[in-house]
Design a protein around this motif. Structure first.
Motif, mmCIF file in Angstrom:
data_model
loop_
_atom_site.group_PDB
_atom_site.id
_atom_site.type_symbol
_atom_site.label_atom_id
_atom_site.label_comp_id
_atom_site.label_asym_id
_atom_site.label_seq_id
_atom_site.Cartn_x
_atom_site.Cartn_y
_atom_site.Cartn_z
ATOM 1 N N GLY A 52 -4.702 45.467 -6.057
ATOM 2 C CA GLY A 52 -5.501 46.602 -5.628
ATOM 3 C C GLY A 52 -5.924 47.543 -6.731
ATOM 4 O O GLY A 52 -6.660 48.498 -6.481
ATOM 5 N N GLY A 53 -5.468 47.316 -7.945
ATOM 6 C CA GLY A 53 -5.863 48.175 -9.043
ATOM 7 C C GLY A 53 -7.321 48.005 -9.396
ATOM 8 O O GLY A 53 -7.992 47.078 -8.929
ATOM 9 N N GLY A 54 -7.821 48.924 -10.215
ATOM 10 C CA GLY A 54 -9.212 48.840 -10.636
ATOM 11 C C GLY A 54 -9.640 50.112 -11.332
ATOM 12 O O GLY A 54 -8.825 50.957 -11.687
ATOM 13 N N LEU A 55 -10.938 50.219 -11.515
ATOM 14 C CA LEU A 55 -11.536 51.383 -12.170
ATOM 15 C C LEU A 55 -12.116 52.308 -11.101
ATOM 16 O O LEU A 55 -12.864 51.873 -10.226
ATOM 17 C CB LEU A 55 -12.639 50.930 -13.128
ATOM 18 C CG LEU A 55 -13.456 52.021 -13.814
ATOM 19 C CD1 LEU A 55 -12.561 52.865 -14.720
ATOM 20 C CD2 LEU A 55 -14.599 51.394 -14.604
ATOM 21 N N VAL A 56 -11.769 53.585 -11.186
ATOM 22 C CA VAL A 56 -12.259 54.566 -10.216
ATOM 23 C C VAL A 56 -12.538 55.871 -10.942
ATOM 24 O O VAL A 56 -11.892 56.181 -11.952
ATOM 25 C CB VAL A 56 -11.220 54.757 -9.081
ATOM 26 C CG1 VAL A 56 -9.910 55.299 -9.616
ATOM 27 C CG2 VAL A 56 -11.773 55.620 -7.970
ATOM 28 N N GLN A 57 -13.495 56.617 -10.448
ATOM 29 C CA GLN A 57 -13.810 57.908 -11.043
ATOM 30 C C GLN A 57 -12.802 58.962 -10.595
ATOM 31 O O GLN A 57 -12.196 58.858 -9.521
ATOM 32 C CB GLN A 57 -15.219 58.340 -10.644
ATOM 33 C CG GLN A 57 -16.318 57.543 -11.315
ATOM 34 C CD GLN A 57 -17.701 58.120 -11.050
ATOM 35 O OE1 GLN A 57 -17.926 58.784 -10.038
ATOM 36 N NE2 GLN A 57 -18.634 57.871 -11.967
ATOM 37 N N ALA A 58 -12.651 59.965 -11.424
ATOM 38 C CA ALA A 58 -11.770 61.076 -11.066
ATOM 39 C C ALA A 58 -12.205 61.668 -9.727
ATOM 40 O O ALA A 58 -13.401 61.822 -9.456
ATOM 41 C CB ALA A 58 -11.809 62.138 -12.152
ATOM 42 N N GLY A 59 -11.207 61.971 -8.907
ATOM 43 C CA GLY A 59 -11.483 62.475 -7.567
ATOM 44 C C GLY A 59 -11.570 61.387 -6.515
ATOM 45 O O GLY A 59 -11.582 61.687 -5.316
ATOM 46 N N GLY A 60 -11.625 60.162 -6.958
ATOM 47 C CA GLY A 60 -11.738 59.040 -6.028
ATOM 48 C C GLY A 60 -10.402 58.600 -5.463
ATOM 49 O O GLY A 60 -9.352 59.211 -5.720
ATOM 50 N N SER A 61 -10.473 57.522 -4.687
ATOM 51 C CA SER A 61 -9.283 57.005 -4.003
ATOM 52 C C SER A 61 -9.132 55.520 -4.262
ATOM 53 O O SER A 61 -10.109 54.809 -4.532
ATOM 54 C CB SER A 61 -9.381 57.249 -2.493
ATOM 55 O OG SER A 61 -9.423 58.621 -2.194
ATOM 56 N N LEU A 62 -7.901 55.081 -4.126
ATOM 57 C CA LEU A 62 -7.582 53.665 -4.302
ATOM 58 C C LEU A 62 -6.309 53.382 -3.525
ATOM 59 O O LEU A 62 -5.422 54.252 -3.450
ATOM 60 C CB LEU A 62 -7.381 53.364 -5.782
ATOM 61 C CG LEU A 62 -7.633 51.975 -6.337
ATOM 62 C CD1 LEU A 62 -9.065 51.538 -6.061
ATOM 63 C CD2 LEU A 62 -7.349 51.948 -7.833
ATOM 64 N N THR A 63 -6.222 52.179 -2.963
ATOM 65 C CA THR A 63 -4.997 51.779 -2.272
ATOM 66 C C THR A 63 -4.408 50.547 -2.940
ATOM 67 O O THR A 63 -5.095 49.528 -3.085
ATOM 68 C CB THR A 63 -5.260 51.479 -0.789
ATOM 69 O OG1 THR A 63 -5.762 52.645 -0.147
ATOM 70 C CG2 THR A 63 -3.968 51.055 -0.106
ATOM 71 N N LEU A 64 -3.180 50.663 -3.353
ATOM 72 C CA LEU A 64 -2.459 49.526 -3.919
ATOM 73 C C LEU A 64 -1.649 48.845 -2.831
ATOM 74 O O LEU A 64 -1.150 49.504 -1.909
ATOM 75 C CB LEU A 64 -1.533 49.986 -5.040
ATOM 76 C CG LEU A 64 -2.171 50.767 -6.182
ATOM 77 C CD1 LEU A 64 -1.121 51.084 -7.246
ATOM 78 C CD2 LEU A 64 -3.339 50.026 -6.775
ATOM 79 N N SER A 65 -1.518 47.541 -2.970
ATOM 80 C CA SER A 65 -0.717 46.763 -2.025
ATOM 81 C C SER A 65 0.335 45.975 -2.792
ATOM 82 O O SER A 65 0.114 45.588 -3.943
ATOM 83 C CB SER A 65 -1.606 45.786 -1.248
ATOM 84 O OG SER A 65 -2.589 46.462 -0.516
ATOM 85 N N CYS A 66 1.443 45.734 -2.137
ATOM 86 C CA CYS A 66 2.501 44.926 -2.722
ATOM 87 C C CYS A 66 3.005 43.975 -1.646
ATOM 88 O O CYS A 66 3.503 44.418 -0.602
ATOM 89 C CB CYS A 66 3.629 45.798 -3.240
ATOM 90 S SG CYS A 66 5.025 44.885 -3.918
ATOM 91 N N ALA A 67 2.833 42.694 -1.902
ATOM 92 C CA ALA A 67 3.285 41.676 -0.964
ATOM 93 C C ALA A 67 4.639 41.150 -1.401
ATOM 94 O O ALA A 67 4.830 40.803 -2.573
ATOM 95 C CB ALA A 67 2.273 40.538 -0.905
ATOM 96 N N ALA A 68 5.564 41.094 -0.468
ATOM 97 C CA ALA A 68 6.914 40.613 -0.768
ATOM 98 C C ALA A 68 7.153 39.276 -0.091
ATOM 99 O O ALA A 68 6.809 39.092 1.075
ATOM 100 C CB ALA A 68 7.941 41.630 -0.290
ATOM 101 N N SER A 69 7.712 38.374 -0.849
ATOM 102 C CA SER A 69 8.096 37.088 -0.267
ATOM 103 C C SER A 69 9.608 37.038 -0.165
ATOM 104 O O SER A 69 10.317 37.786 -0.826
ATOM 105 C CB SER A 69 7.582 35.939 -1.138
ATOM 106 O OG SER A 69 8.161 36.014 -2.421
ATOM 107 N N GLY A 70 10.079 36.162 0.665
ATOM 108 C CA GLY A 70 11.518 36.076 0.867
ATOM 109 C C GLY A 70 11.922 36.696 2.182
ATOM 110 O O GLY A 70 11.122 37.308 2.877
ATOM 111 N N ARG A 71 13.181 36.583 2.469
ATOM 112 C CA ARG A 71 13.697 37.039 3.747
ATOM 113 C C ARG A 71 14.236 38.457 3.663
ATOM 114 O O ARG A 71 14.461 38.982 2.596
ATOM 115 C CB ARG A 71 14.803 36.090 4.195
ATOM 116 C CG ARG A 71 14.346 34.660 4.348
ATOM 117 C CD ARG A 71 15.502 33.726 4.546
ATOM 118 N NE ARG A 71 16.221 34.016 5.785
ATOM 119 C CZ ARG A 71 17.306 33.361 6.163
ATOM 120 N NH1 ARG A 71 17.816 32.415 5.385
ATOM 121 N NH2 ARG A 71 17.909 33.660 7.290
ATOM 122 N N MET A 72 14.405 39.048 4.789
ATOM 123 C CA MET A 72 15.078 40.343 4.919
ATOM 124 C C MET A 72 14.355 41.452 4.164
ATOM 125 O O MET A 72 15.003 42.307 3.541
ATOM 126 C CB MET A 72 16.526 40.229 4.460
ATOM 127 C CG MET A 72 17.324 39.214 5.246
ATOM 128 S SD MET A 72 18.992 39.002 4.624
ATOM 129 C CE MET A 72 19.671 40.626 4.971
#
Length: 117
Positions: free
Chosen positions: A7-27
């Motif tokens: 989800g990273g990238g280039l954005v202008q000041a004042g802007g928004s961005l959403t990062l995601s983190c996918a987890a594999s494995g149990r529990m």
């Protein structure tokens, strides 16, 4: 648990961005999750954390009120919503996991966020 941040990238000041983190494995719901970041030439620093069930969150003072951490245990995902971004938020962002409230022993590969002025 294995972690994959995106989800990273280039954005202008004042802007928004959403990062995601996918987890594999149990529990996944047994892991406290966090986001850290490392800016060029600086040490890695804590950004935000969320408890195993999502009921408790904590933030670094520098991002409080601008960033929101959340998780979806059904999807094994954790998110970082970033608003009102500033150039000083530029960094590689890492997600991390700690089993049952322990230390954050598991780390993803990082995703680069660049905020232009």
């Amino acid at each position: 648990v294995q972690l994959q941040a995106s989800g990273g990238g280039l954005v202008q000041a004042g802007g928004s961005l959403t990062l995601s983190c996918a987890a594999s494995g149990r529990m996944f719901s047994s892991y406290r999750m966090a986001w850290y970041r490392q800016a060029p030439g600086k040490e890695r620093e804590f950004v935000a954390a969320i408890s195993e069930n999502g009921g408790s969150t904590s933030y670094a003072d520098s991002v409080k009120g601008r960033f929101t951490i959340s998780r979806d245990n059904a999807k094994n995902m954790v998110y970082l919503q970033m608003n009102s971004l500033k150039p000083e938020d530029t960094a590689v962002y890492y997600c991390a996991a700690g089993y049952r409230g322990g230390q954050f022993d598991y780390w993803g590969q990082g995703t680069l966020v660049t905020v232009s002025s």
